[in-house]
Design a protein around this motif. Sequence first.
Motif, PDB file in Angstrom:
ATOM      1  N   LYS A  28       0.832  -1.205   0.000  1.00 27.38           N
ATOM      2  CA  LYS A  28       0.000   0.000   0.000  1.00 27.38           C
ATOM      3  C   LYS A  28       0.868   1.257   0.000  1.00 27.38           C
ATOM      4  CE  LYS A  28      -4.112  -1.701   0.023  1.00 27.38           C
ATOM      5  NZ  LYS A  28      -4.990  -1.537  -1.133  1.00 27.38           N
ATOM      6  N   GLN A  31       2.262   1.777  -3.465  1.00 24.34           N
ATOM      7  CA  GLN A  31       1.234   2.309  -4.355  1.00 24.34           C
ATOM      8  C   GLN A  31       1.017   3.800  -4.101  1.00 24.34           C
ATOM      9  OE1 GLN A  31      -1.971  -0.383  -3.356  1.00 24.34           O
ATOM     10  NE2 GLN A  31      -1.800  -1.401  -5.341  1.00 24.34           N
ATOM     11  N   TYR A  32       0.971   4.184  -2.838  1.00 25.19           N
ATOM     12  CA  TYR A  32       0.766   5.593  -2.509  1.00 25.19           C
ATOM     13  C   TYR A  32       1.947   6.430  -2.994  1.00 25.19           C
ATOM     14  CZ  TYR A  32       0.037   9.891   0.072  1.00 25.19           C
ATOM     15  OH  TYR A  32      -0.121  11.204   0.399  1.00 25.19           O
ATOM     16  N   TYR A  35       1.561   6.987  -6.605  1.00 18.72           N
ATOM     17  CA  TYR A  35       0.504   7.985  -6.809  1.00 18.72           C
ATOM     18  C   TYR A  35       1.053   9.393  -6.604  1.00 18.72           C
ATOM     19  CZ  TYR A  35      -3.489  10.940  -5.695  1.00 18.72           C
ATOM     20  OH  TYR A  35      -4.384  11.974  -5.648  1.00 18.72           O
ATOM     21  N   ARG A  36       1.742   9.626  -5.475  1.00 16.14           N
ATOM     22  CA  ARG A  36       2.259  10.962  -5.167  1.00 16.14           C
ATOM     23  C   ARG A  36       3.301  11.393  -6.198  1.00 16.14           C
ATOM     24  NH1 ARG A  36      -0.553  14.329  -3.176  1.00 16.14           N
ATOM     25  NH2 ARG A  36       1.313  15.550  -2.977  1.00 16.14           N
ATOM     26  N   TYR A  69      -2.967   2.590  -8.695  1.00 14.87           N
ATOM     27  CA  TYR A  69      -3.891   1.571  -8.195  1.00 14.87           C
ATOM     28  C   TYR A  69      -4.582   0.785  -9.306  1.00 14.87           C
ATOM     29  CZ  TYR A  69      -3.259   4.373  -4.015  1.00 14.87           C
ATOM     30  OH  TYR A  69      -2.707   5.053  -2.968  1.00 14.87           O
TER      31      TYR A  69
END
Length: 71
Positions: A28, A31-32, A35-36, A69
Amino acid sequence: MAFATDIRAAEAGIQVRITAAYKALVEKFAQYKTYRNTLNELEALSARELADLGLNRSMIKRVALEAAYGA
């Protein structure tokens, strides 16, 4: 004559559950981070550079979510 067999899977121990939870947390976080990073890189582009990619400012968040994601 009857013969009965009872086969049960061994219940996962606490160490297995903790390891699985840790792996899920690491995934997780990765993945974050994706994303950032994607969000920051796209937000740093000018409107012209975004247009060259076929994007506009309102699409940046959705594109970053898809990259991280697969949503």
